[in-house]
Write a protein that holds these residues in place. Sequence first.
Motif, PDB file in Angstrom:
ATOM      1  N   GLY A  78       8.456  -1.708  35.864  1.00  0.00           N
ATOM      2  CA  GLY A  78       8.524  -3.028  35.261  1.00  0.00           C
ATOM      3  C   GLY A  78       9.896  -3.319  34.705  1.00  0.00           C
ATOM      4  O   GLY A  78      10.826  -2.508  34.816  1.00  0.00           O
ATOM      5  N   TRP A 119       3.980   3.150  37.464  1.00  0.00           N
ATOM      6  CA  TRP A 119       4.211   1.705  37.403  1.00  0.00           C
ATOM      7  C   TRP A 119       5.698   1.461  37.171  1.00  0.00           C
ATOM      8  O   TRP A 119       6.370   2.272  36.528  1.00  0.00           O
ATOM      9  CB  TRP A 119       3.433   1.074  36.245  1.00  0.00           C
ATOM     10  CG  TRP A 119       1.983   0.867  36.498  1.00  0.00           C
ATOM     11  CD1 TRP A 119       1.356  -0.258  36.939  1.00  0.00           C
ATOM     12  CD2 TRP A 119       0.936   1.832  36.295  1.00  0.00           C
ATOM     13  NE1 TRP A 119       0.001  -0.060  37.034  1.00  0.00           N
ATOM     14  CE2 TRP A 119      -0.288   1.212  36.644  1.00  0.00           C
ATOM     15  CE3 TRP A 119       0.915   3.158  35.855  1.00  0.00           C
ATOM     16  CZ2 TRP A 119      -1.500   1.868  36.566  1.00  0.00           C
ATOM     17  CZ3 TRP A 119      -0.293   3.813  35.783  1.00  0.00           C
ATOM     18  CH2 TRP A 119      -1.485   3.166  36.137  1.00  0.00           C
ATOM     19  N   GLY A 152       4.456  -7.623  28.156  1.00  0.00           N
ATOM     20  CA  GLY A 152       3.701  -7.901  29.375  1.00  0.00           C
ATOM     21  C   GLY A 152       3.550  -6.677  30.253  1.00  0.00           C
ATOM     22  O   GLY A 152       2.483  -6.432  30.828  1.00  0.00           O
ATOM     23  N   GLU A 203       1.013  -4.203  28.714  1.00  0.00           N
ATOM     24  CA  GLU A 203      -0.369  -4.647  28.909  1.00  0.00           C
ATOM     25  C   GLU A 203      -0.815  -4.411  30.351  1.00  0.00           C
ATOM     26  O   GLU A 203      -1.947  -3.987  30.602  1.00  0.00           O
ATOM     27  CB  GLU A 203      -0.498  -6.122  28.548  1.00  0.00           C
ATOM     28  CG  GLU A 203      -1.931  -6.624  28.609  1.00  0.00           C
ATOM     29  CD  GLU A 203      -2.074  -8.045  28.094  1.00  0.00           C
ATOM     30  OE1 GLU A 203      -3.206  -8.545  28.077  1.00  0.00           O
ATOM     31  OE2 GLU A 203      -1.046  -8.654  27.721  1.00  0.00           O
ATOM     32  N   ARG A 204       0.086  -4.670  31.308  1.00  0.00           N
ATOM     33  CA  ARG A 204      -0.260  -4.453  32.723  1.00  0.00           C
ATOM     34  C   ARG A 204      -0.540  -2.976  32.991  1.00  0.00           C
ATOM     35  O   ARG A 204      -1.503  -2.631  33.689  1.00  0.00           O
ATOM     36  CB  ARG A 204       0.881  -4.950  33.608  1.00  0.00           C
ATOM     37  CG  ARG A 204       0.639  -4.759  35.099  1.00  0.00           C
ATOM     38  CD  ARG A 204       1.567  -5.640  35.918  1.00  0.00           C
ATOM     39  NE  ARG A 204       2.967  -5.317  35.729  1.00  0.00           N
ATOM     40  CZ  ARG A 204       3.621  -4.389  36.444  1.00  0.00           C
ATOM     41  NH1 ARG A 204       2.982  -3.695  37.377  1.00  0.00           N
ATOM     42  NH2 ARG A 204       4.900  -4.166  36.236  1.00  0.00           N
ATOM     43  N   GLN A 225      -3.999  -1.980  31.362  1.00  0.00           N
ATOM     44  CA  GLN A 225      -5.165  -2.421  32.119  1.00  0.00           C
ATOM     45  C   GLN A 225      -5.325  -1.610  33.404  1.00  0.00           C
ATOM     46  O   GLN A 225      -6.440  -1.257  33.799  1.00  0.00           O
ATOM     47  CB  GLN A 225      -5.044  -3.916  32.448  1.00  0.00           C
ATOM     48  CG  GLN A 225      -5.065  -4.826  31.224  1.00  0.00           C
ATOM     49  CD  GLN A 225      -6.312  -4.653  30.383  1.00  0.00           C
ATOM     50  OE1 GLN A 225      -7.407  -4.478  30.906  1.00  0.00           O
ATOM     51  NE2 GLN A 225      -6.146  -4.684  29.072  1.00  0.00           N
ATOM     52  N   GLY A 226      -4.201  -1.306  34.057  1.00  0.00           N
ATOM     53  CA  GLY A 226      -4.274  -0.495  35.269  1.00  0.00           C
ATOM     54  C   GLY A 226      -4.760   0.913  34.994  1.00  0.00           C
ATOM     55  O   GLY A 226      -5.567   1.471  35.746  1.00  0.00           O
TER      56      GLY A 226
END
Length: 504
Positions: free
Chosen positions: A213, A211, A220, A223-224, A227-228
């Motif tokens: 970011g 990921w 944020g 958290e993303r 969840q992924g």
Amino acid sequence: MGRELLPRGLKKAIERLEFEPARPWRVGELAALCGVAPRTLQKHFHRYLDQAPLAFLRDLRLKRVRQELLCDAQGASVTEIATRFGFIHLGRFAIRYRHRYGETPSATLRRSLRTRTTSVSQLAILGSRLERPAIAVLPFDTIGVRPGYKTAFAEEVALALWHLHWLHVVAPPNARYRLHGKVREGAHGNVRVIVRLLDALTGRYLWAATWEGDVRDPAGFEERVAQGVARAVQLALRDAEIDRATRLHCGELTAWELTMRALPCVTAVNAAAEGTALELLDQAMERAPHDPLPIAMAAWCRGLRAGHHFTARPEVERAAASELAARAAKLSAGDALAETMLAAGYTLAHDLASAAIHADRALALDGGSAWAWGRSAWVKAYHGQASDALEEFQIARSLAPADQLNFLWSVGIASAYFQNGCYDESVRWFKRAQAENPASTWTNRFLAAACVLAGRTDEAQFALDTFMRHYPGLTISEVRSSLPWNASYLDRTCEGLEQVGMRP
């Protein structure tokens, strides 16, 4: 007030306290992890829960201690249990406990020992709960990050996995599966996270992903990622557990392993596979009679047999599905997978009201589950809410593009287009479903009707002929009673089948 209505920061704070009640929390630390100011967090606790954060934590610890004392699962002393949940001053703990529950902790423990029995069924419950896979989330390594930059990726991921309930989040020595992560900071303020899932017993990596970011929005982004990871890891673990159970000798299988071996048979949705699944699930239910998952799966399996003409006595199978679903519903306790299976079982038992309740629960527990979205979509489709169903089926497909149940979501999309009068599009999706699962010959009854209404008579005749070769002697009346479709859908389906020559 339902937790879904609470402010995001407060909800995250409650989840973190529930996940680590023994941790020596400070309000500032908790607020930072939840992305809110300490004063804001305190204000929200007082406004919505009428308690200070640390008072809420103390009550939570007391509740957990009482649960342990009543269960006496490990034969531990009062001191050991109280210490385990963060109580350091045992005298104050005893006073607060007695004030809260009207008895001393030792009195609770003695009462539990007097009344607690060790029946075979209770031991089966304990065994079946502990069989579920265990995973450890290791601290994430940081590479090239600026001084003072802190991450909570491991904590966020562990919390997201803990919410799944069908697996255990434990310390590394007790876990077969382990999550490793690395955090790298780039030259332009971007952060790259790499996460890998390892089977510690075999040394084989089961899954990996990355990921990217912005370092300016750490909460944020964390958290993303969490969840992924949770969404992907549960799919990888489910496949790994199915593969592991399939490789074991039948005589060695536990209730959990029998359930995992049955799962791909249930989701195949064909007569032979459903028969195999029921044999495995009957064994699982015998070994773990109070575990809701195999019972709910058996309810779905019985419902599939009734709904897709896999049995000569559909009414008997449908009644069995209803009975099993009701039994599992009394036992289900926060397991999104079991709730999803319950929604499926109730749907095919023609109890759409109960199915909707369990589909909603499954989504509340795990909003990233493709299966939960798919089951919710089916309830809406049967009710005639075609547009809502279509949207949710598409969500299910997008969440898990390679999932074995995608053919079933394709059938749902075809059915939604049928209800909306888009018959050519319905034909296209029915044929796609058949390509995804060639054994799903039962779909031809609806494909034939869609082809007729689309003016594609030759294709309709071919679909009906294919269907009747597998289900000789079946009538329109039996098709009408098989699934809990709304009247409009059934009328058009039966009209199409009558036009193409099926017996009434």
